[in-house]
Structures are given as C-alpha cells and as structure tokens.
Design a protein around this motif. Structure first.
Motif, PDB file in Angstrom:
ATOM      1  N   ALA A 291       3.835   5.705  -5.783  1.00 36.83           N
ATOM      2  CA  ALA A 291       3.697   5.295  -7.372  1.00 36.83           C
ATOM      3  C   ALA A 291       2.903   7.092  -7.121  1.00 36.83           C
ATOM      4  O   ALA A 291       3.246   7.909  -8.877  1.00 36.83           O
ATOM      5  CB  ALA A 291       3.854   4.819  -7.030  1.00 36.83           C
ATOM      6  N   SER A 292       2.074   7.073  -6.805  1.00 33.53           N
ATOM      7  CA  SER A 292       0.399   8.255  -6.879  1.00 33.53           C
ATOM      8  C   SER A 292       1.990   8.875  -6.274  1.00 33.53           C
ATOM      9  O   SER A 292       1.209  10.271  -7.390  1.00 33.53           O
ATOM     10  CB  SER A 292      -0.469   7.577  -6.063  1.00 33.53           C
ATOM     11  OG  SER A 292      -1.273   8.488  -6.436  1.00 33.53           O
ATOM     12  N   GLN A 293       2.075   9.460  -5.964  1.00 35.73           N
ATOM     13  CA  GLN A 293       2.263  10.667  -5.189  1.00 35.73           C
ATOM     14  C   GLN A 293       3.484  10.814  -6.210  1.00 35.73           C
ATOM     15  O   GLN A 293       3.933  12.317  -6.705  1.00 35.73           O
ATOM     16  CB  GLN A 293       2.973  10.491  -4.241  1.00 35.73           C
ATOM     17  CG  GLN A 293       4.085  12.446  -3.400  1.00 35.73           C
ATOM     18  CD  GLN A 293       2.607  13.535  -3.516  1.00 35.73           C
ATOM     19  OE1 GLN A 293       1.452  12.624  -2.278  1.00 35.73           O
ATOM     20  NE2 GLN A 293       2.565  14.266  -3.455  1.00 35.73           N
ATOM     21  N   HIS A 294       4.293   9.987  -6.620  1.00 35.55           N
ATOM     22  CA  HIS A 294       5.960  10.684  -7.664  1.00 35.55           C
ATOM     23  C   HIS A 294       4.720  11.175  -8.947  1.00 35.55           C
ATOM     24  O   HIS A 294       5.533  12.154  -9.500  1.00 35.55           O
ATOM     25  CB  HIS A 294       5.844   9.516  -7.919  1.00 35.55           C
ATOM     26  CG  HIS A 294       7.625   9.624  -9.142  1.00 35.55           C
ATOM     27  ND1 HIS A 294       8.352  10.144  -8.730  1.00 35.55           N
ATOM     28  CD2 HIS A 294       8.117   8.777  -9.752  1.00 35.55           C
ATOM     29  CE1 HIS A 294       9.544  10.634  -9.622  1.00 35.55           C
ATOM     30  NE2 HIS A 294       9.124   9.213 -10.234  1.00 35.55           N
ATOM     31  N   GLU A 295       3.676  10.754  -9.308  1.00 33.45           N
ATOM     32  CA  GLU A 295       2.570  10.829 -10.575  1.00 33.45           C
ATOM     33  C   GLU A 295       2.802  12.207 -10.522  1.00 33.45           C
ATOM     34  O   GLU A 295       2.858  13.267 -11.539  1.00 33.45           O
ATOM     35  CB  GLU A 295       1.819   9.729 -10.677  1.00 33.45           C
ATOM     36  CG  GLU A 295       2.501   9.127 -11.517  1.00 33.45           C
ATOM     37  CD  GLU A 295       1.544   7.721 -11.665  1.00 33.45           C
ATOM     38  OE1 GLU A 295       0.185   8.300 -11.859  1.00 33.45           O
ATOM     39  OE2 GLU A 295       1.529   6.881 -12.199  1.00 33.45           O
ATOM     40  N   ILE A 296       2.223  12.316  -9.602  1.00 34.05           N
ATOM     41  CA  ILE A 296       1.359  13.795  -8.605  1.00 34.05           C
ATOM     42  C   ILE A 296       2.707  14.742  -9.007  1.00 34.05           C
ATOM     43  O   ILE A 296       2.766  15.961  -9.878  1.00 34.05           O
ATOM     44  CB  ILE A 296       1.233  14.413  -7.250  1.00 34.05           C
ATOM     45  CG1 ILE A 296      -0.537  13.330  -7.590  1.00 34.05           C
ATOM     46  CG2 ILE A 296       0.746  14.992  -6.960  1.00 34.05           C
ATOM     47  CD1 ILE A 296      -1.431  13.064  -6.395  1.00 34.05           C
ATOM     48  N   ASN A 297       4.023  14.334  -8.247  1.00 33.57           N
ATOM     49  CA  ASN A 297       4.829  15.541  -7.946  1.00 33.57           C
ATOM     50  C   ASN A 297       5.825  15.799  -9.381  1.00 33.57           C
ATOM     51  O   ASN A 297       6.284  16.882  -9.707  1.00 33.57           O
ATOM     52  CB  ASN A 297       6.106  15.113  -7.296  1.00 33.57           C
ATOM     53  CG  ASN A 297       5.669  14.642  -6.068  1.00 33.57           C
ATOM     54  OD1 ASN A 297       4.986  15.450  -5.123  1.00 33.57           O
ATOM     55  ND2 ASN A 297       6.556  14.156  -5.071  1.00 33.57           N
TER      56      ASN A 297
ATOM     57  N   GLU B 103       1.057  -0.698  -0.116  1.00 32.80           N
ATOM     58  CA  GLU B 103      -0.526  -0.129  -0.217  1.00 32.80           C
ATOM     59  C   GLU B 103       1.042   1.228  -0.050  1.00 32.80           C
ATOM     60  O   GLU B 103       0.777   2.572  -0.434  1.00 32.80           O
ATOM     61  CB  GLU B 103      -0.683  -0.246   1.713  1.00 32.80           C
ATOM     62  CG  GLU B 103      -1.858  -1.183   1.293  1.00 32.80           C
ATOM     63  CD  GLU B 103      -2.397  -1.099   2.553  1.00 32.80           C
ATOM     64  OE1 GLU B 103      -2.358  -0.183   3.188  1.00 32.80           O
ATOM     65  OE2 GLU B 103      -3.518  -1.883   2.808  1.00 32.80           O
TER      66      GLU B 103
ATOM     67  N   LYS C 145       4.161  15.644 -12.483  1.00 35.71           N
ATOM     68  CA  LYS C 145       2.828  17.334 -12.635  1.00 35.71           C
ATOM     69  C   LYS C 145       3.219  17.998 -12.311  1.00 35.71           C
ATOM     70  O   LYS C 145       3.153  19.546 -13.306  1.00 35.71           O
ATOM     71  CB  LYS C 145       1.352  16.600 -13.184  1.00 35.71           C
ATOM     72  CG  LYS C 145       1.301  15.823 -13.855  1.00 35.71           C
ATOM     73  CD  LYS C 145      -0.063  14.868 -12.976  1.00 35.71           C
ATOM     74  CE  LYS C 145      -1.032  13.417 -14.300  1.00 35.71           C
ATOM     75  NZ  LYS C 145      -1.965  13.572 -13.706  1.00 35.71           N
TER      76      LYS C 145
ATOM     77  N   GLN D  24       2.580   1.932  -3.826  1.00 32.10           N
ATOM     78  CA  GLN D  24       0.969   2.652  -4.173  1.00 32.10           C
ATOM     79  C   GLN D  24       0.833   3.924  -4.364  1.00 32.10           C
ATOM     80  O   GLN D  24       0.831   4.219  -4.709  1.00 32.10           O
ATOM     81  CB  GLN D  24      -0.406   1.640  -3.883  1.00 32.10           C
ATOM     82  CG  GLN D  24      -0.294   0.450  -4.703  1.00 32.10           C
ATOM     83  CD  GLN D  24       0.060   0.589  -5.778  1.00 32.10           C
ATOM     84  OE1 GLN D  24      -0.064   0.696  -6.991  1.00 32.10           O
ATOM     85  NE2 GLN D  24       1.308  -0.973  -7.112  1.00 32.10           N
ATOM     86  N   GLN D  25       0.997   4.219  -2.572  1.00 29.49           N
ATOM     87  CA  GLN D  25       0.883   5.681  -2.592  1.00 29.49           C
ATOM     88  C   GLN D  25       2.011   6.782  -3.205  1.00 29.49           C
ATOM     89  O   GLN D  25       2.601   7.503  -3.643  1.00 29.49           O
ATOM     90  CB  GLN D  25       0.857   6.039  -1.048  1.00 29.49           C
ATOM     91  CG  GLN D  25      -0.528   5.571  -0.300  1.00 29.49           C
ATOM     92  CD  GLN D  25      -0.851   5.443   1.221  1.00 29.49           C
ATOM     93  OE1 GLN D  25       0.652   5.560   1.817  1.00 29.49           O
ATOM     94  NE2 GLN D  25      -1.546   5.440   0.914  1.00 29.49           N
TER      95      GLN D  25
END
Length: 105
Positions: free
Chosen positions: A37-43, A31, A45, A34-35
């Motif tokens: 990886a999600s935060q990395h995508e947001i960063n 988990e 952008k 996954q968080q």
C-alpha cells in the motif's frame, strides 16, 4: 485415549505454528500488505510527476514558446533588437503605505 488426544493436540499445534509464527504468517502477510500500500502511494505520486515531465518534454519538442521561455528565464537570453531593462528596488528607502508622517519621526 489420553495418548491419542495428546498426539492430535501436538499435531494441531505443529500445523498452526507456520500460520502464526512461520515464514508466511499472518503478521508477515499484513506487513507485506502495508508495504504494498505504501509503495502504491509512492508510485501514484511518481506517475503524476512523470506525467508532468512528459507534458513538458512534449511541449519542448513541439513548441518554440516553451524553449524561448526557458531561455529567457534560466539563461537570461533576449531576442535580437530587443532591449532589456532591469529594475532594482531599494527596500530600505521605501515607505510603507500604512506609515504616516508622525510614525516616521
């Protein structure tokens, strides 16, 4: 011998409990991964957006063209001795190029 086997089995279960169900369990690690990886995508952008904003700031600091463009577009300013024309289009009375005389009757 049965007692020793039962004690060893109980110790193995007790050692496995934190690995599967405890605070640092595999599920929790997944988990958090996954968080991350999600935060990395947001960063990523946000880095792209920040780079664009930084470029705009540098352009505003160095060039008067960008300042003039903003003043014209956002504030409606014009230069001295410049004439401003505003063209309004009446869309209700416009005839489409595809319409013919027969279609309009």
């Amino acid at each position: 011998m049965k007692v020793l086997g039962f004690i060893l089995f109980t110790l193995i279960i007790l050692l496995q409990y934190p690995l599967w169900l405890g605070k640092g369990s595999w599920q929790r690690v997944w988990e958090v991964g996954q968080q991350v990886a999600s935060q990395h995508e947001i960063n990523q952008k946000h880095q792209i957006r920040n780079a664009a904003l930084d470029a705009e700031v540098q352009d505003l600091k160095q060039g008067s063209v960008a300042i003039e463009e903003r003043a014209r577009n956002e504030l409606g300013m014009i230069k001295q001795d410049e004439i401003f024309f505003q063209v309004e289009i009446d869309e209700q009375n416009m005839i489409s190029p595809n319409k013919t005389e027969e279609d309009s009757h």
